[in-house]
Write an enzyme that holds these catalytic residues in place. Structure first.
Site, PDB file in Angstrom:
ATOM      1  N   ASP A  67       0.819  -1.210   0.000  1.00 17.82           N
ATOM      2  CA  ASP A  67       0.000   0.000   0.000  1.00 17.82           C
ATOM      3  C   ASP A  67       0.854   1.262   0.000  1.00 17.82           C
ATOM      4  O   ASP A  67       2.069   1.204   0.214  1.00 17.82           O
ATOM      5  CB  ASP A  67      -0.948   0.002   1.214  1.00 17.82           C
ATOM      6  CG  ASP A  67      -0.223  -0.367   2.518  1.00 17.82           C
ATOM      7  OD1 ASP A  67       1.021  -0.322   2.554  1.00 17.82           O
ATOM      8  OD2 ASP A  67      -0.913  -0.699   3.489  1.00 17.82           O
ATOM      9  N   ASN A 136      -6.512  -2.808  14.567  1.00 16.53           N
ATOM     10  CA  ASN A 136      -7.932  -3.137  14.338  1.00 16.53           C
ATOM     11  C   ASN A 136      -8.058  -4.354  13.409  1.00 16.53           C
ATOM     12  O   ASN A 136      -9.120  -4.615  12.868  1.00 16.53           O
ATOM     13  CB  ASN A 136      -8.674  -1.929  13.749  1.00 16.53           C
ATOM     14  CG  ASN A 136      -8.121  -1.493  12.395  1.00 16.53           C
ATOM     15  OD1 ASN A 136      -7.176  -2.100  11.895  1.00 16.53           O
ATOM     16  ND2 ASN A 136      -8.689  -0.460  11.819  1.00 16.53           N
ATOM     17  N   HIS A 138      -6.489  -4.799  10.529  1.00 20.45           N
ATOM     18  CA  HIS A 138      -6.354  -4.559   9.086  1.00 20.45           C
ATOM     19  C   HIS A 138      -5.082  -5.206   8.523  1.00 20.45           C
ATOM     20  O   HIS A 138      -4.101  -5.431   9.229  1.00 20.45           O
ATOM     21  CB  HIS A 138      -6.467  -3.077   8.713  1.00 20.45           C
ATOM     22  CG  HIS A 138      -5.320  -2.198   9.074  1.00 20.45           C
ATOM     23  ND1 HIS A 138      -5.487  -0.896   9.477  1.00 20.45           N
ATOM     24  CD2 HIS A 138      -3.981  -2.414   9.073  1.00 20.45           C
ATOM     25  CE1 HIS A 138      -4.307  -0.353   9.695  1.00 20.45           C
ATOM     26  NE2 HIS A 138      -3.374  -1.252   9.462  1.00 20.45           N
ATOM     27  N   GLU A 143      -9.340  -1.966   5.739  1.00 27.19           N
ATOM     28  CA  GLU A 143      -9.930  -1.700   7.041  1.00 27.19           C
ATOM     29  C   GLU A 143     -11.120  -2.631   7.296  1.00 27.19           C
ATOM     30  O   GLU A 143     -11.628  -3.267   6.357  1.00 27.19           O
ATOM     31  CB  GLU A 143     -10.382  -0.228   7.099  1.00 27.19           C
ATOM     32  CG  GLU A 143      -9.243   0.782   6.902  1.00 27.19           C
ATOM     33  CD  GLU A 143      -8.356   0.967   8.145  1.00 27.19           C
ATOM     34  OE1 GLU A 143      -8.224   0.013   8.951  1.00 27.19           O
ATOM     35  OE2 GLU A 143      -7.785   2.060   8.298  1.00 27.19           O
TER      36      GLU A 143
HETATM   37  C1  GLP Z   1       0.009   0.331   8.514  1.00 27.96           C
HETATM   38  C2  GLP Z   1       0.267  -0.496   7.265  1.00 27.96           C
HETATM   39  C3  GLP Z   1       0.045  -1.989   7.523  1.00 27.96           C
HETATM   40  C4  GLP Z   1       0.771  -2.392   8.799  1.00 27.96           C
HETATM   41  C5  GLP Z   1       0.186  -1.628   9.951  1.00 27.96           C
HETATM   42  C6  GLP Z   1       0.780  -1.993  11.297  1.00 27.96           C
HETATM   43  O1  GLP Z   1      -1.328   0.654   8.671  1.00 27.96           O
HETATM   44  N1  GLP Z   1      -0.556  -0.101   6.165  1.00 27.96           N
HETATM   45  O2  GLP Z   1       0.492  -2.727   6.405  1.00 27.96           O
HETATM   46  O3  GLP Z   1       0.674  -3.777   9.000  1.00 27.96           O
HETATM   47  O4  GLP Z   1       0.430  -0.254   9.728  1.00 27.96           O
HETATM   48  O5  GLP Z   1       1.921  -1.240  11.546  1.00 27.96           O
HETATM   49  P1  GLP Z   1       2.903  -1.467  12.755  1.00 27.96           P
HETATM   50  O6  GLP Z   1       3.752  -2.615  12.396  1.00 27.96           O
HETATM   51  O7  GLP Z   1       3.679  -0.185  12.835  1.00 27.96           O
HETATM   52  O8  GLP Z   1       2.074  -1.702  13.959  1.00 27.96           O
END
Ligand code: GLP
Length: 240
Positions: A67, A136, A138, A143
Site C-alpha cells: 500500500d 484493528n 487490518h 480496514e
Molecule cells: C500500517 C500499514 C500496515 C501495517 C500496519 C501496522 O497501517 N498499512 O500494512 O501492517 O500499519 O503497523 P505497525 O507494524 O507499525 O504496527
C-alpha cells in the site's frame, strides 16, 4: 494455518527473515509482497545484513508493496516509498525496475489501482507475502468491513488507523486520509503468507484473526481462506 511463537520480537523477526531468505534461495525469481510499519523493520534490517554478508541477493526478485498513502509526496518521510528506500531498497541489490509501490500521486487513483493489479498478475502473482497487522485487524490498508474479494483500490482510512499513524506527521501537517491498497482478494492469492505480529498491542487483533469463521469485521481473519499461512508471534503478542 501454522502459528509459531518466539520469545521476543527480535527472535520473531529473525524467524520471519529466515523464512523469506530460504524462499528466495530456493526460488531466486520470487515475487515478494512487502509490508511497512514498525513491525517489519527488524526483518528488513536483517535482510540488509544478510545481503552485506553475501548470503542474500534480491537481484532476480520482484517486489510489490501492499500500500501507499494517497496524495502524499513520494519523498515525504512518512510515505511508504521513502520508508522502503530507507529500510531496504537503498541497501540491497533489487533493481529499481523490479520494485513496485502504488503511486500515491497518481492523478487517477482507480486507474493506478487497476494498473497495479495488472502488474501483479503479469508477474505471475505473489509467491511470498510478508504481512503486518493493524491494531484493528487490518492487513495492508484493508480496514474492517473490506470485502474478502476486494482488489487493489483507493480506500478510506479509519480514525483508529489515522490516530496510529499520526505520530509520523508533523503538527499541523495534513495527514492523508486515503491510501491505495492491495485488496484482500489480491493478498489471499499469494502462494505463501507470513504474518509477523509482535507486542501486546497486537494480541487482541491476532486473537480475533485466528477465530473462525472469518468475518469482514476482522480483515486478517480472511487469512483462513488462504492456502499457506504462518503467523509468527512473540510471546507478548501470543499472551504467554
Ligand atoms: C500500517 C500499514 C500496515 C501495517 C500496519 C501496522 O497501517 N498499512 O500494512 O501492517 O500499519 O503497523 P505497525 O507494524 O507499525 O504496527
Amino acid at each position: 494455518m501454522e502459528i509459531v511463537v518466539r520469545p521476543t520480537a527480535e527472535a520473531a523477526a529473525t524467524y520471519a527473515h529466515d523464512l523469506l531468505v530460504e524462499h528466495v534461495r530456493r526460488q531466486p525469481t520470487t515475487v515478494l509482497g512487502l509490508p511497512t510499519g514498525a513491525t517489519p523493520l527488524p526483518v528488513y534490517a536483517r535482510l540488509v545484513q544478510s545481503h552485506r554478508t553475501a548470503l542474500f541477493s534480491m537481484q532476480s526478485v520482484t517486489t510489490f508493496n501492499l500500500d501507499e498513502y494517497y496524495g502524499l509526496g513520494l519523498k515525504h518521510p512518512a510515505s511508504y516509498t521513502a520508508y522502503m528506500s530507507r529500510a531496504l531498497f537503498d541497501h540491497v541489490d533489487c533493481p529499481a525496475s523490479q520494485r513496485h509501490i502504488p503511486n500515491g500521486l497518481a492523478a487517477d487513483a482507480q486507474q493506478e489501482a487497476a494498473d497495479y493489479e495488472a502488474l501483479i498478475a503479469a508477474a505471475g502473482g505473489i509467491d511470498f507475502m510478508l504481512l503486518g497487522i493493524g491494531r484493528n485487524g487490518h492487513i495492508g490498508f484493508n480496514e474492517p468491513g473490506s470485502d474478502f474479494a476486494s482488489r487493489t483500490r483507493l480506500v478510506d482510512l479509519t480514525p483508529s488507523t489515522l490516530a496510529a499513524n499520526a505520530p509520523f506527521f508533523a503538527d499541523g501537517e495534513t495527514q492523508p486520509k486515503q491510501a491505495i491498497s492491495m485488496g484482500i482478494g489480491t493478498i489471499l492469492q499469494a502462494r505463501r503468507i507470513v504474518v509477523l505480529a509482535t507486542g501486546a498491542s497486537k494480541a487482541e487483533a491476532v486473537r480475533q484473526s485466528l477465530e473462525k469463521p472469518a468475518k469482514t469485521a476482522v480483515p486478517a481473519s480472511a487469512l483462513h481462506l488462504a492456502r499457506d499461512v504462518t503467523f509468527v508471534l512473540d510471546q507478548a503478542c501470543a499472551g504467554i
